[in-house]
Motif scaffolding. Structure first.
Motif, mmCIF file in Angstrom:
data_model
loop_
_atom_site.group_PDB
_atom_site.id
_atom_site.type_symbol
_atom_site.label_atom_id
_atom_site.label_comp_id
_atom_site.label_asym_id
_atom_site.label_seq_id
_atom_site.Cartn_x
_atom_site.Cartn_y
_atom_site.Cartn_z
ATOM 1 N N ARG A 1 -3.707 6.725 -1.806
ATOM 2 C CA ARG A 1 -2.933 6.531 -0.571
ATOM 3 C C ARG A 1 -2.062 7.750 -0.333
ATOM 4 N N THR A 2 -2.168 8.311 0.861
ATOM 5 C CA THR A 2 -1.491 9.563 1.127
ATOM 6 C C THR A 2 -0.862 9.558 2.508
ATOM 7 N N ARG A 3 -0.045 10.554 2.677
ATOM 8 C CA ARG A 3 0.583 10.819 3.957
ATOM 9 C C ARG A 3 -0.056 12.103 4.480
ATOM 10 N N ILE A 4 -0.713 12.000 5.620
ATOM 11 C CA ILE A 4 -1.344 13.176 6.198
ATOM 12 C C ILE A 4 -0.556 13.574 7.440
ATOM 13 N N THR A 5 -0.278 14.875 7.540
ATOM 14 C CA THR A 5 0.466 15.378 8.697
ATOM 15 C C THR A 5 -0.204 16.662 9.157
ATOM 16 N N SER B 1 5.197 4.208 -0.824
ATOM 17 C CA SER B 1 4.032 4.995 -0.387
ATOM 18 C C SER B 1 3.060 4.102 0.368
ATOM 19 N N LEU B 2 3.020 2.850 -0.021
ATOM 20 C CA LEU B 2 2.148 1.906 0.660
ATOM 21 C C LEU B 2 2.565 1.751 2.120
ATOM 22 N N ALA B 3 3.884 1.774 2.342
ATOM 23 C CA ALA B 3 4.381 1.590 3.709
ATOM 24 C C ALA B 3 4.058 2.783 4.589
ATOM 25 N N PHE B 4 4.097 3.971 4.013
ATOM 26 C CA PHE B 4 3.980 5.172 4.831
ATOM 27 C C PHE B 4 2.601 5.810 4.796
ATOM 28 N N ALA B 5 1.729 5.284 3.946
ATOM 29 C CA ALA B 5 0.396 5.865 3.853
ATOM 30 C C ALA B 5 -0.293 5.798 5.211
ATOM 31 N N GLY C 1 1.003 -1.751 5.415
ATOM 32 C CA GLY C 1 1.744 -1.383 4.209
ATOM 33 C C GLY C 1 3.177 -1.882 4.242
ATOM 34 N N VAL C 2 3.834 -1.751 5.388
ATOM 35 C CA VAL C 2 5.204 -2.260 5.530
ATOM 36 C C VAL C 2 5.195 -3.782 5.372
#
Lengths: 418, 418
Positions: free
Chosen positions: A358-362, A383-387, B167-168
């Motif tokens: 699970r990642t954050r892509i920008t 991280s789950l919230a923002f993935a 996720g949230v």
């Protein structure tokens, strides 16, 4: 006893599931309620657009040939013989050196072949009649939106299966689709299993955790365009679980269970599939997390046995359930989009299995960059919230380094139409 | 008479509008209905995660020190003294060379400090008692998920204003938010103006077009998180328009009108603003399309006078209305994201005003590329359906060429949280 399962590659697992993908039915919906739904039929241009030659500006319709001699030193005068607002039509044809006052969107009068914008004219009166003068010449067709130039009648404008965006809504309105054929949403049942699970509203007890997979999967179902039917959580009792799964199957298009698919003594799903007479498509996938993900089918209806581990559950849904729901909705691109991104951290650990992190892509200077937080234990929860992406790291490699190009599955659709 | 208006730069126009941006109220919502809403309060870790030391695998809890001598040639035996499933707790402490059978997610027994995965053990019986043997040593802490390692109690996990993703949702469930405080959705009224407008269900008539702006704007309002209240379309009659606008204002948080803001004789909005006593923030913006976009405020309530031209209407909404709605919802990033993309076509035409061109943005080898279709007259209709970006071309330039880097406003959020 430990059951030895043979893992199959992720791609093969997806393929096996997709063999049972099927399109759902179509239903009618008032346009005002259709936003976000998937088109059940193609949108056609039911008439030319524009339906007539029209003026895109406020101004005066003239015959271009009459303006030929106009310049700064030699203004040319036109007699204003009529006035047409948008929605009304000129009563007469336009003759030589005549002008008709025309509003934005109004239909061109017969004979008129150019529009002079209001701000380029000087209005005055002569013998009690209205006149304008202009100081430049115009070409035939200047400032006219021509009939059919935007779309010719009969053209397919948007394909079936496309999601209804605000832009698609505008098209539907333009072409008179007051009722829209949309794909019916799939009904997706959800059961959480596990005696350790407390309801969200319950107080924590020793050894127990609140059931987060149930609400999470329901939100994932909504994001993918389905209707979640949450049946609650099941205790670790075979007969109860069997009965519940059997009854639920009859009420849904797709059934998801979370937990109970490992090889532990309380993992009943494999036995339930057997008793139901369901065909197990696979019960082990060469991926982390979610290697125990199990999918079965009974009379063509899919039963997804997702792992009870939250990350594995999440990943299993997006890889296997999402494309089934999107196919049901008629989407031509049922899988989530994979983009290339530059990795911004090291992953030295080799892994025989394909990993989904699970990642954050920008985006940075026009490139996608990916900053994973899922491997960092201390950050798993938020991280789950923002993935917004699942980084796919192929197995059998020596690990990955900052700067490497990696594939990332986008969790949210920036196209808006899939 | 032609009113001469002074255009202001887009950025200044946005600034003037944003001075009247305000946050809305908060309401409670059951978790199952909260997906897609914006958080009205931060999500806190209401307890440690995990709430106790637990096993991430099926296996046996042991004391690591007892395994010190184990290797392939020298298996070490453990007496299996108890069995704990997830959701139950061991009744006794773990002594030397004792093992407790433990399921995924179960709480570690007192004394146990490592978990041996099931597949690394050999089970057998001796004197009617259960035993396992293992052929390798384990370190203290091996295969244990420690209390609080994912999140310590009290930590802010997700900020107020964030959109509730799956996720949230998982976090909210984990921390017992059975009821969630979410931002109230803004009520956004919409009036279309123009005698030329037919209802979507009406047959085409000479000089008339169906009202596409109304349904389109309603869908845009939904996409931005608001509740559209469509009041219908107004004919070009000043008194009727005035009365309708005045009454609508009392029922909504924001009022949008489409059309009627040009300098044509039937454009009543400027006069309506005056009669209402509303302050006009601007009535001309240095941009194409949508230069006539007008915004006024009355007692802090915003009245958006969007152009009747569909593209201009669309752009005006995204630039000026969207950030007002997102601020109402508590979002910390109310404006749509701007990304850099490589232009894939020439735009030789210079323009004194900033242009916003509807485009299709995609990714190619990790880079955003943008292929505009909005300038191509023949494709205007379907380009609206597929546009996922607004390419921003600054004014006062000589034009743009294929390969140039341009800014593109993304219409859909790939982050999922804004």
């Amino acid at each position: 006893m430990v059951e030895r399962r043979k893992p199959i590659p992720v791609e093969e697992a997806i393929e096996r599931v997709m063999k049972f993908a099927k399109k759902g039915e179509v239903e009618k919906m008032p346009l005002a309620k259709a936003y976000g739904r998937h088109l059940g039929e193609a949108v056609l241009a039911t008439h030319d657009v524009p339906p007539f030659n029209k003026s895109p500006y406020d101004g005066f319709a003239i015959r271009a040939q009459d303006s030929r001699e106009a310049n700064l030193q030699n203004p040319v005068e036109f007699h204003v013989v009529e006035e047409i607002g948008a929605g009304t039509v000129a009563k007469r044809d336009l003759g030589p050196f005549e002008a008709i006052r025309i509003m934005t969107g109004a239909q061109m009068p017969v004979g008129g072949d150019a529009v002079v914008m209001l701000e380029l004219t000087k209005e005055f009166e002569k013998n009690g009649e209205k006149y304008i003068s202009i100081k430049r010449s115009f070409q035939e067709g200047d400032n006219i939106s021509f009939q059919g130039e935007d779309a010719a009648k009969g053209t397919t404008l948007v394909e079936k299966g496309t999601k209804i965006t605000p832009g698609v809504t505008a098209l539907l309105a333009t072409f008179g689709y007051a009722e829209v054929a949309v794909a019916k949403k799939p009904n997706v049942g959800v059961y959480s299993t596990g005696t350790e699970l407390l309801d969200v509203s319950q107080k924590l007890e020793p050894g127990k955790i609140r059931n987060s997979n149930g609400p999470m999967i329901c939100a994932q179902i909504e994001r993918s365009g389905g209707v979640p039917l949450y049946f609650g959580s099941l205790v670790d009792d075979f007969d109860q679980c069997y009965q519940a799964v059997k009854e639920a199957l009859e009420k849904v298009d797709v059934l998801i269970t979370t937990g109970g698919v490992s090889v532990g003594d309380y993992d009943y799903l494999p036995a339930i599939y057997e008793k139901l007479g369901a065909e197990v498509l696979f019960n082990k996938v060469a991926m982390r997390p979610g290697s125990v993900t199990t999918v079965a089918q009974l009379d063509g209806k899919l039963l997804f046995g997702l792992s009870g581990n939250p990350s594995a559950c999440y990943v299993g849904f997006e890889l296997f359930v999402h494309p089934i729901l999107k196919t049901f909705l008629g989407s031509e691109k049922p899988h989530k989009e994979i983009v290339h991104a530059t990795l911004m951290a090291d992953f030295p650990k080799p892994n025989p299995f394909t990993r989904f992190v699970r990642t954050r892509i920008t985006q940075k200077e026009g490139r996608f960059v990916v900053e994973p937080s899922g491997l960092d234990k201390s950050n798993v929860v938020s991280s789950l919230a923002f993935a917004n992406g699942l980084m796919k790291l192929p197995g059998g490699t020596r690990g990955f380094a900052s700067g490497d190009q990696v594939d990332v599955i986008l969790l949210e659709d920036y196209h808006g139409v899939y």
